[in-house]
Enzyme design. Sequence first.
Site, PDB file in Angstrom:
ATOM      1  N   TYR A 193       0.858  -1.122  -0.083  1.00  0.00           N
ATOM      2  CA  TYR A 193      -0.033  -0.039  -0.113  1.00  0.00           C
ATOM      3  C   TYR A 193       0.730   1.419  -0.158  1.00  0.00           C
ATOM      4  CZ  TYR A 193      -4.465   2.431   1.042  1.00  0.00           C
ATOM      5  OH  TYR A 193      -5.665   3.398   1.016  1.00  0.00           O
TER       6      TYR A 193
ATOM      7  N   LYS B   1      -2.097   9.521  -0.127  1.00  0.00           N
ATOM      8  CA  LYS B   1      -3.148  10.054   1.091  1.00  0.00           C
ATOM      9  C   LYS B   1      -2.524  10.571   2.184  1.00  0.00           C
ATOM     10  CE  LYS B   1      -6.685   8.321  -1.149  1.00  0.00           C
ATOM     11  NZ  LYS B   1      -7.729   9.107  -1.791  1.00  0.00           N
TER      12      LYS B   1
END
Length: 293
Positions: free
Chosen positions: A158, A165
């Site tokens: 991720y 993000k």
Amino acid sequence: MYHDFSNRVAVVTGGGRGVGRVIAHRLVASGAHVIVNYCHDRASAEDTVEQLTEQGPGQAHLVRASVARHDEVADMFEQVREWYGRVDVLVNNAASGAFRPLGRLRERDWNRALDTNVKGALWCSQHAVPLMPAADTEPGGAIVNLSSTGAQAAMADYACVGTAKAATEALTRYLALEYGRLGVRANTASAGPIDGETLRRLPAAATMLDRARDITPLGRLGTADDLAHVVLFLASPAARWITGQTLVADGGLTVAGPFAGAATANSPEVARAPAAGTPGAADRVDVHVAVGG
């Protein structure tokens, strides 16, 4: 109606499917006129707008633009200006990223993630703010960026999305600082694991989601509707004194932490566990798992 957005104009990027579609539905149901942005999947976006139009009471329009391209963002907001002459709410939902280990990520993976998640949110905000209500107008404009708990808690495969993000959450704080004097609020709505199409693309997704469910205090994974409610709250006058913040909705997952016991108050292991001081209590072994946010 929980939040009243009657006659307010909202732009939802990536609003044609997934979480964006649910957010658009909630806004229209609350009376907003919603511009549904999409880039690739026109069929899903058209279906979303058709549903929104039938649903009401707000209206819906469709506009194609890649938020990763500054010129297309500028054209999109010019179209919005011609339609409505204003923007009250901007939801930066469009996202892109590759689920791969660090060593297998390519330069174009990083570029796509940063161009869409970070630069896209910046460019949309820069073009939306001039169309937002003046500082002395109540309620003022609202920007809501979307993030995930993977921005703060590292998880396998991720890195590309999580880094983008995290940058988006930092951008939110600078948008709040820059535009606060104009009466514009900027916040981030962040969610824990949502059992949907996106997360199921992760390697070993089923195992990861099962573990996340096991250690989440509220005993379940999130839904797109859970996140949509957070977005509407942050965009509404109910959050008029909140800006520059990241509001996390994860059922308590980040409170539990990566070493929380898999047996929660919702699991049969806890129901069967002997109370302290009773026979067998000392023999009970808690189960612990490691899981990313």
